[in-house]
Design a protein around this motif. Structure first.
Motif, mmCIF file in Angstrom:
data_model
loop_
_atom_site.group_PDB
_atom_site.id
_atom_site.type_symbol
_atom_site.label_atom_id
_atom_site.label_comp_id
_atom_site.label_asym_id
_atom_site.label_seq_id
_atom_site.Cartn_x
_atom_site.Cartn_y
_atom_site.Cartn_z
ATOM 1 N N THR A 37 0.846 -1.196 -0.052
ATOM 2 C CA THR A 37 0.066 -0.024 0.114
ATOM 3 C C THR A 37 0.961 1.108 -0.005
ATOM 4 O O THR A 37 0.596 2.141 -0.714
ATOM 5 C CB THR A 37 -1.087 0.017 1.234
ATOM 6 O OG1 THR A 37 -1.755 -1.206 1.134
ATOM 7 C CG2 THR A 37 -1.752 1.299 1.267
ATOM 8 N N GLN A 38 1.832 1.280 0.778
ATOM 9 C CA GLN A 38 2.906 2.291 0.643
ATOM 10 C C GLN A 38 3.481 2.594 -0.726
ATOM 11 O O GLN A 38 3.408 3.733 -0.961
ATOM 12 C CB GLN A 38 3.951 2.026 1.980
ATOM 13 C CG GLN A 38 4.985 3.175 1.838
ATOM 14 C CD GLN A 38 6.026 2.861 2.976
ATOM 15 O OE1 GLN A 38 5.983 1.666 3.623
ATOM 16 N NE2 GLN A 38 7.131 3.969 3.532
ATOM 17 N N GLN A 42 2.804 6.047 -2.909
ATOM 18 C CA GLN A 42 3.891 6.873 -2.693
ATOM 19 C C GLN A 42 3.964 8.158 -3.794
ATOM 20 O O GLN A 42 3.390 7.982 -4.754
ATOM 21 C CB GLN A 42 5.344 6.344 -2.744
ATOM 22 C CG GLN A 42 5.538 5.702 -4.155
ATOM 23 C CD GLN A 42 6.951 4.906 -4.309
ATOM 24 O OE1 GLN A 42 7.956 5.400 -3.493
ATOM 25 N NE2 GLN A 42 7.004 3.857 -5.118
ATOM 26 N N VAL A 48 9.672 6.351 -1.794
ATOM 27 C CA VAL A 48 10.386 5.955 -0.709
ATOM 28 C C VAL A 48 11.876 5.555 -0.976
ATOM 29 O O VAL A 48 11.948 4.889 -1.822
ATOM 30 C CB VAL A 48 9.510 4.482 -0.021
ATOM 31 C CG1 VAL A 48 10.292 4.083 1.000
ATOM 32 C CG2 VAL A 48 8.063 5.133 0.192
#
Length: 219
Positions: A37-38, A42, A48
């Motif tokens: 999900t991150q 993003q 990230v």
């Protein structure tokens, strides 16, 4: 319970291992879902950092490995504890020689006082479980063992209960350090307790298995 204590029930290790494995699987799936999900959400202009991802993965891997190791140690500890109990089960019914409190029930008890070879006089001192002195008897400084009858000055047996013995000796009128007294007592049970194996003797008095000096068949 301490994972490395070697003391546990017959069913606890398997249960702990199962719960740990389930928790690891659940946490890992949750971690992957959050990571996915991150990454999906993003900011393309501020993605990230790959090093941060590597640190997160390494950290989780370390925790996972430690949890697995703890579960394995619990299993091994339980097996070792059961093996130790099984080995000592043959001691039940035998007489163990050890230093420590003993239970007097009216029958004479064979004891072995520690008397310095250079002592010129010695006394056996008897204490109740509350520390009260109840008897003093002269000892033959050359004797290696003797029977303690538990008979008071009036000729009547002392009350049944737990007693501790020690030796007070002198040389040329000077007091020497108190000596220990070992005694034979029957083992009635072997029990896992407090991170070790305890031997239960008459009157429910417990001895650490490691404190036993010798064993013999009842006489």
């Amino acid at each position: 319970m301490d994972a490395v204590s070697g003391v546990t029930s017959t069913t606890q290790p398997a249960s702990n291992s199962s719960n740990s494995a389930t928790a690891i699987a659940s946490d890992f799936e949750t971690f992957l879902t959050m990571l996915t999900t991150q990454l999906e959400n993003q900011d393309p202009l501020d993605p990230v950092d790959s090093q941060d991802l590597a640190v997160q993965l390494a950290t989780f891997s370390g925790v996972e490995q430690q949890t697995r190791t703890n579960a394995l140690l619990e299993d091994l500890g339980g097996q070792m504890g059961l093996a130790n109990l099984s080995q000592l089960a043959s001691w039940v019914g035998m007489d163990a020689l050890a230093v420590g409190p003993m239970y007097f029930d009216g029958a004479p008890i064979e004891i072995r006082p520690e008397i310095p070879s250079f002592a010129d006089s010695a006394e056996l001192v008897v204490f109740r479980s509350d520390g009260t002195e109840v008897q003093r008897l002269p000892l033959d400084t050359s004797a290696e063992s003797m029977l303690w009858a538990g008979v008071g000055a009036d000729g009547a047996p002392l009350p049944s209960g737990s007693y501790s013995l020690s030796v007070e000796s002198t040389v040329d009128g000077e007091s020497l350090p108190d000596g220990r007294v070992s005694a034979y007592r029957e083992i009635v049970e072997v029990r896992a307790s407090g991170g070790g194996t305890q031997l239960v003797t008459g009157g429910g008095i417990e001895l650490d298995a490691a404190s036993v000096i010798s064993l013999r068949q009842p006489v």
